[in-house]
Every structure is written in C-alpha cells, then in structure tokens.
Write a protein that holds these residues in place. Structure first.
Motif, PDB file in Angstrom:
ATOM      1  N   PHE A   1       0.827  -1.212   0.000  1.00  0.00           N
ATOM      2  CA  PHE A   1       0.000   0.000   0.000  1.00  0.00           C
ATOM      3  C   PHE A   1       0.861   1.262   0.000  1.00  0.00           C
ATOM      4  CE2 PHE A   1      -4.033  -2.035   2.032  1.00  0.00           C
ATOM      5  CZ  PHE A   1      -4.316  -2.653   0.830  1.00  0.00           C
TER       6      PHE A   1
ATOM      7  N   LEU B   1       2.389   1.649  -3.495  1.00  0.00           N
ATOM      8  CA  LEU B   1       1.319   2.058  -4.422  1.00  0.00           C
ATOM      9  C   LEU B   1       0.898   3.501  -4.188  1.00  0.00           C
ATOM     10  CD1 LEU B   1      -0.954  -1.117  -4.601  1.00  0.00           C
ATOM     11  CD2 LEU B   1       0.348  -0.064  -6.473  1.00  0.00           C
ATOM     12  N   SER B   2       0.935   3.946  -2.952  1.00  0.00           N
ATOM     13  CA  SER B   2       0.596   5.335  -2.646  1.00  0.00           C
ATOM     14  C   SER B   2       1.561   6.290  -3.338  1.00  0.00           C
ATOM     15  CB  SER B   2       0.621   5.581  -1.137  1.00  0.00           C
ATOM     16  OG  SER B   2      -0.355   4.813  -0.486  1.00  0.00           O
TER      17      SER B   2
ATOM     18  N   MET C   1       0.924   5.841  -7.296  1.00  0.00           N
ATOM     19  CA  MET C   1      -0.366   6.382  -7.726  1.00  0.00           C
ATOM     20  C   MET C   1      -0.592   7.814  -7.250  1.00  0.00           C
ATOM     21  SD  MET C   1      -2.665   2.972  -7.008  1.00  0.00           S
ATOM     22  CE  MET C   1      -4.223   3.786  -7.349  1.00  0.00           C
TER      23      MET C   1
ATOM     24  N   VAL D   1      -1.189   8.938  -4.204  1.00  0.00           N
ATOM     25  CA  VAL D   1      -2.300   8.996  -3.252  1.00  0.00           C
ATOM     26  C   VAL D   1      -1.716   9.351  -1.886  1.00  0.00           C
ATOM     27  CG1 VAL D   1      -4.075   7.623  -2.081  1.00  0.00           C
ATOM     28  CG2 VAL D   1      -3.679   7.332  -4.529  1.00  0.00           C
TER      29      VAL D   1
ATOM     30  N   ASN E   1      -1.448   8.887   1.483  1.00  0.00           N
ATOM     31  CA  ASN E   1      -1.684   7.969   2.599  1.00  0.00           C
ATOM     32  C   ASN E   1      -0.633   8.154   3.693  1.00  0.00           C
ATOM     33  OD1 ASN E   1      -3.994   6.437   2.248  1.00  0.00           O
ATOM     34  ND2 ASN E   1      -3.018   5.023   0.826  1.00  0.00           N
TER      35      ASN E   1
ATOM     36  N   ASN F   1      -8.337   4.262   0.352  1.00  0.00           N
ATOM     37  CA  ASN F   1      -7.821   5.479  -0.291  1.00  0.00           C
ATOM     38  C   ASN F   1      -7.215   5.172  -1.658  1.00  0.00           C
ATOM     39  OD1 ASN F   1      -8.560   7.191   1.762  1.00  0.00           O
ATOM     40  ND2 ASN F   1      -6.511   7.428   2.602  1.00  0.00           N
ATOM     41  N   LEU F   2      -6.495   4.061  -1.753  1.00  0.00           N
ATOM     42  CA  LEU F   2      -5.901   3.685  -3.031  1.00  0.00           C
ATOM     43  C   LEU F   2      -6.992   3.323  -4.047  1.00  0.00           C
ATOM     44  CD1 LEU F   2      -2.911   1.567  -1.730  1.00  0.00           C
ATOM     45  CD2 LEU F   2      -2.752   3.672  -3.076  1.00  0.00           C
ATOM     46  N   TYR F   3      -8.014   2.623  -3.574  1.00  0.00           N
ATOM     47  CA  TYR F   3      -9.091   2.206  -4.470  1.00  0.00           C
ATOM     48  C   TYR F   3      -9.891   3.392  -4.995  1.00  0.00           C
ATOM     49  CZ  TYR F   3     -13.130  -0.373  -6.184  1.00  0.00           C
ATOM     50  OH  TYR F   3     -14.114  -0.884  -6.967  1.00  0.00           O
TER      51      TYR F   3
ATOM     52  N   GLY G   1      -8.759   6.521  -4.864  1.00  0.00           N
ATOM     53  CA  GLY G   1      -7.745   7.507  -5.150  1.00  0.00           C
ATOM     54  C   GLY G   1      -7.895   8.364  -6.301  1.00  0.00           C
TER      55      GLY G   1
END
Length: 136
Positions: A75, A78-79, A82, A84, A86, A132-134, A136
């Motif tokens: 996560f 990925l944050s 992407m 995002v 987090n 949040n990622l989903y 985002g």
C-alpha cells in the motif's frame, strides 16, 4: 517522489519501516545471547530453547509484524506510484507498530484484551489505506 515542499516523506517512511523490520530480526537473538550461544542462532538445528522470556515476546512481536508488513509495504509503495496521500495513515500504522513492540517489551500482553486493542487499529489503518488507493 517529491511532495510540494520537496520532501520524500512516504519514501522516507518506507525506509524507516524497513529498518524497523531489520531491527526486529535481531531483537529475538540479541536479548538471549547471554543464555544461548550465537552459533545456535545460525542454523535451523540450533538449540534456542533457553531463550529468555523477553526474546520469546520479541519473536511473537516479529511474527505479528510479518503478518501485516507485506500489505503495508504494498500500500505504501502504491501510494507513491499512484500519488495517493496515505502518509498520515502510514505514519499512524508505524506508530501503532512501535507501540505494539513496546507492549511486548514490557510484557503488557499478559493482560487480557490489551493485545487486540493495539493491533486491531493497525488493521483498520491498513483497510483505510487500501480504500484510499481504491478511490484515489
């Protein structure tokens, strides 16, 4: 990855969590070297049954960290990829993991229901990071 102020906060946190994990790897052995010879820690057939209670608690804390660390790292990376935000959730997760380790050191988990009261919030934080990622 640089944020608006030129800081690499999430990347820095990922590195800190990595070092925290490395420290965890040594805690179990470190607190028992006066009772268990170093050589016994270096192979799978070594007799580590004489380790201290503190080392046993560190081992349990390390096992617990290993259960959620892959998801956190996924996560967190990925944050960054992407873009995002987090970071606050990631810092919260890391703070909870530090509290969990301190609880293991002072044998706080001999009290019923204290252990889940500390690790359940870390799971909630991971879910929030995933949401949040989903979204985002």
């Amino acid at each position: 990855y640089l944020n608006l102020r030129g800081e690499r906060s999430m990347v820095d946190l990922i590195i800190c969590v990595g070092f925290f994990y490395i420290a965890h790897l040594f805690f179990t052995m470190s607190f028992s070297l006066h009772k268990v010879p170093f050589l016994d820690w270096t192979h799978s057939g070594g007799d580590i049954s004489g380790m201290t209670d503190l080392s046993s608690r560190m081992s349990i804390a390390s096992d617990n960290l290993r259960q959620t660390l892959p998801l956190f790292m996924t996560f967190a990376v990925l944050s960054v990829v992407m873009d995002v935000d987090n970071l606050m959730l990631a810092k919260t997760w890391f703070g909870i993991r530090i509290v969990y380790l301190i609880g293991a050191v002072i044998n706080l988990y001999s009290i019923p229901l204290i252990r889940p009261a500390i690790w359940i919030p870390s799971i909630v934080v991971l879910v929030m990071m995933g949401v949040n990622l989903y979204t985002g």
